[in-house]
Write a protein that holds these residues in place. Structure first.
Motif, mmCIF file in Angstrom:
data_model
loop_
_atom_site.group_PDB
_atom_site.id
_atom_site.type_symbol
_atom_site.label_atom_id
_atom_site.label_comp_id
_atom_site.label_asym_id
_atom_site.label_seq_id
_atom_site.Cartn_x
_atom_site.Cartn_y
_atom_site.Cartn_z
ATOM 1 N N VAL A 65 0.816 -1.216 0.000
ATOM 2 C CA VAL A 65 0.000 0.000 0.000
ATOM 3 C C VAL A 65 0.850 1.267 0.000
ATOM 4 N N GLY A 86 -7.848 5.090 -2.822
ATOM 5 C CA GLY A 86 -6.977 3.923 -2.740
ATOM 6 C C GLY A 86 -5.511 4.245 -2.882
ATOM 7 N N GLY A 88 -3.649 5.518 -0.707
ATOM 8 C CA GLY A 88 -2.972 5.206 0.545
ATOM 9 C C GLY A 88 -2.971 6.343 1.555
ATOM 10 N N LYS A 89 -3.780 7.354 1.326
ATOM 11 C CA LYS A 89 -3.799 8.509 2.227
ATOM 12 C C LYS A 89 -4.214 8.105 3.637
ATOM 13 N N SER A 90 -5.346 7.401 3.724
ATOM 14 C CA SER A 90 -5.839 7.024 5.050
ATOM 15 C C SER A 90 -4.859 6.088 5.747
ATOM 16 N N THR A 91 -4.275 5.169 4.977
ATOM 17 C CA THR A 91 -3.305 4.249 5.566
ATOM 18 C C THR A 91 -2.131 5.030 6.134
#
Ligand SMILES: Nc1ncnc2c1ncn2[C@@H]1O[C@H](COP(=O)(O)OP(=O)(O)O)[C@@H](O)[C@H]1O
Ligand SMILES: [Mg+2]
Lengths: 298, 420
Positions: A65, A86, A88-91
């Motif tokens: 990710v 998707g 990967g910002k939130s991750t």
């Protein structure tokens, strides 16, 4: 700020907010050994980012990710974190907040490496996250929500008077004028007011970094305006603000710095003043920009 | 004070002492916003009392029946107060009735077979309740089994345990004078009055000190008139009730005098105060509301949601044990039906009729008592009217349905009154 304009075009990788000697030599950025990363660290000083991420890796099982993500977040500035769904910002921010651990990479706070294993560690450093949803208890009033999980007590009992006073002071400090009473249940507040309460909760604890995940996604025009003004005020008060947003208008309006994630890689971190709306959109959708601002992994 | 408030332009509506009108306006706004609180239950009690007074006259209003009402309702009230904790989470405990029955049986057996004194036996009963609550709580919060299913299983299993403990058709007698006194004895008149007096003083003092605290902190405070009126109303109700219970109510005074405040009132009142205190004045209580309102938000705020849930199930089961002892004290024994039949349904009904939401996050300990009063007045009044048990159940069911609908509607109103 304007003095730095133009320097970015010569860099292979546009980490434009930091034209200091620390930036060159980026070719080794995925190497994680101490000796190498030490040279990569920005020098401690007035312009030291409060939060620095270098070479962050994160996989969920086989899904890779985050791929060697670098990020600098500075006090007094709004750093926008943009990217497609998707990307990967939130991750990335969940890792910063201690909800996930990163697989590899450096996490520096105020220039020093820190270990953040859970949300409490992040809170202790002064990092607060305002989640897009699920952040408030509708049945509790504003004061109770602001102190949720960290209630002030005196000899075991809730210290309501002090909590109410501090909640009011914080809201006053943010020049929030839309709340009638801090004792109304959150259920009866508008979306903008709820977001305001969530943000006020984040700054209540002398926090240094406030991360906002899509704070305006569910809001109308007027309320978006209010929340953006509040975001700007936070930064002007000296806090470091990370703003995740899908709305390019919001980003261009309020951010000092724009960091673009593309398929888990940080393709650019540029000054807002140095890029155009369409360049940012191009970075988000293709991972590279045509005139001047280039993607790193070209 | 007001000068600084106007110059600094505080964000949140600045207010000095709130006038009576402003306080009333706030209250009305809350009701319109869906927070009806105790209002339906209070209105229900008043209407029911008026109806039965008209229908049955002194047969309903006499002091003997009034004391009888208290005794009938107190066990339901205790069960209901426990259920409030579980309902606040948005969960349910269907096993509370039989937990009470088995708890009472444990207490009886400990005295009968182990020769324990009554205090230790009661502690044993409480520990049994705590254990049941712990297991239910673990299954619900750690394994994620719906509480409806877990407690349904416990309902069946504990019913079996009670049957085994009492033996089919058998009973476990209660002979300890202390335990029997709970539901069968009254306080001496002077003690009843002293108790009432102290309660009024404590109520007024608490209200005053809280007011003082807010004032000192420079927070908006309602005018002193609110405190005065509340204290007077509280005192009036308590004095009237005490006076009524102090009347001679024996049918044959020469055989035995019967007057004074029933001892069980002290227990119910004590539980009300302690539990309300826990729920409204401690961080734990705040977390109970938070978990019921939005468990995910609570978790992100660092609250240990599982622990809060387990503690609420334990609280419910321990109070169920107390309720079971009250039932046994009233009938002088534990039988296979102690805590069975309508106990659980009336208890859940009491909490909901009193104003505790089935959706979680809204409710008070007092609701359990208010609702129990409503149900007991219905049962008592209809029985006096010579109505069949069947009709009593039908009417109680209707009232519960009404209360649940009020709950659902007020919830929708609360949702609609904001978030534009
Ligand atoms: N807990 C998880 N397990 C597996 N994959 C995940 C998990 N969280 C996120 N992902 C994946 O990681 C990628 C990045 O997701 P996310 O960080 O939510 O993106 P963004 O917030 O930028 O839209 C997505 O492909 C998503 O499916
Ligand atoms: Mg996201």
């Amino acid at each position: 700020m304007s003095a730095r304009a133009g320097t970015h075009t010569v860099n292979s990788r546009p980490v434009l907010s930091n034209p200091s000697p620390a930036v060159p030599g980026r070719s080794t950025r995925k190497v994680l050994s101490m000796s190498v990363t030490q040279t990569e660290r920005p020098p401690v000083g007035a312009d030291t980012p409060i939060l620095t991420l270098r070479g962050i890796e994160k996989s969920f099982g086989a899904v890779h990710v985050l791929r060697g993500v670098d990020l600098d977040v500075r006090a007094g500035q709004v750093t926008a974190l943009v990217g497609d769904n998707g990307a990967g910002k939130s991750t990335l921010i969940k890792g910063v907040a201690g909800i996930y651990g990163f697989d590899a990479g450096e996490y520096l706070f105020e220039g020093k490496p820190v270990a953040v294993h859970n949300p409490r560690d992040a809170n202790a450093l002064g990092i607060e996250v305002v989640y897009q949803d699920l952040a408030l208890c509708d049945n509790l009033d504003v004061v109770h929500n602001m102190f949720l999980g960290r209630e002030l007590t005196a000899s075991g009992l809730l210290n309501e008077a002090t909590m109410e006073t501090r909640a009011r002071e914080t809201l006053d400090g943010l020049s929030v004028r839309t709340l009638q009473s801090v004792r109304t249940p959150v259920a009866s507040l508008s979306g903008g007011q709820r977001q305001t309460v969530a943000i006020a909760r984040a700054v209540l604890w002398n926090s240094k970094i406030v991360i906002l995940d899509e704070p305006t996604a569910a809001l109308g025009v007027a309320q978006t305006e209010q929340v953006l003004a509040l975001v700007r005020r936070l930064a002007d008060k000296g806090l470091a603000v990370v703003l995740i947003s899908h709305n390019m208008n919001d980003v261009m309006q309020v951010a000092d710095d724009i960091a673009v994630l593309y398929l888990g890689a940080m393709v650019a971190q540029v000054k807002t003043a140095d890029v155009t709306h369409s360049q940012v959109v191009e970075l988000i959708t293709t991972g590279r920009a045509t005139n001047g601002t280039k993607g790193a992994d070209a | 004070m007001s000068a600084t408030e106007t110059t600094t332009e505080p964000a949140v509506a600045p207010r000095g002492p709130q006038s009576l009108g402003a306080v009333f306006e706030d209250y009305r706004a809350r009701i319109r916003g869906g927070d009806v609180g105790a209002l339906p239950a209070l209105a229900g009690v008043i209407v029911l009392v008026l109806v039965f007074t008209v229908l049955s006259g002194t047969q309903f209003t006499n002091a003997f029946n009034f004391a009888n009402l208290v005794l009938q309702g107190s066990a339901y009230a205790v069960f209901a107060m426990g259920l409030v904790f579980v309902l606040l989470l948005g969960e349910i405990d269907l096993s509370a009735g039989y937990t009470g029955g088995v708890g009472a049986a444990v207490v009886g057996k400990l005295i009968l077979d182990q020769n324990l004194n009554w205090v230790l036996a009661l502690i044993g009963g409480l520990l049994f309740g705590a254990l049941v609550g712990l297991v239910i709580g673990l299954l619900v919060s750690k394994l994620g089994v719906p509480s409806f299913v877990v407690t349904l299983a416990f309902f069946l299993a504990l019913q079996g345990v009670l049957l085994l403990m009492t033996g089919a058709g058998g009973t476990i007698p209660y002979r300890d004078s202390h335990l029997l006194a709970i539901m069968n004895k009254n306080m001496p008149l002077w003690l009843g009055w002293a108790f009432a007096g102290l309660t009024v003083i404590a109520y007024a003092a608490l209200g005053f000190s809280r007011r003082l605290q807010r004032q000192r902190a420079g927070l908006p405070t309602p005018t002193i008139l609110v405190w005065v009126l509340k204290s007077i109303a509280f005192a009036a109700v308590l004095i009237a009730a005490t006076a009524y219970l102090s009347k001679e109510r024996s049918r044959n005074v020469f055989l035995a005098s019967l007057k004074g405040v029933p001892i069980v009132i002290v227990i119910v009142a004590g539980l009300l105060v302690v539990l309300t205190f826990l729920l409204t004045r401690t961080a734990w209580g705040r977390h109970v509301y938070a978990v019921g309102g939005n468990a995910e938000a609570a978790r992100r705020a660092g609250i240990n949601v599982a622990r809060v849930k387990i503690s609420c199930f334990m609280m419910c089961s321990m109070l169920a044990s107390v309720g079971g002892v009250l039932l046994a004290s009233r009938t002088n024994s534990v039988n296979p039906q102690t805590g069975g039949s309508d106990v659980l349904l009336f208890a859940v009904g009491s909490a909901v009729i009193g104003g505790t939401s089935l959706f979680g996050g809204r409710g008070r300990v007092l609701d359990g008592i208010l609702g129990a009063v409503v149900i007991t007045v219905i049962v008592n009044g209809m029985t006096l009217q010579g109505q069949s048990q069947g009709r009593v159940y039908m009417i109680t069911g209707l009232v519960l349905l009404l209360a649940a609908s009020v709950d659902a509607v007020s919830r929708r109103r609360a949702a609609a009154s904001g978030r534009v």
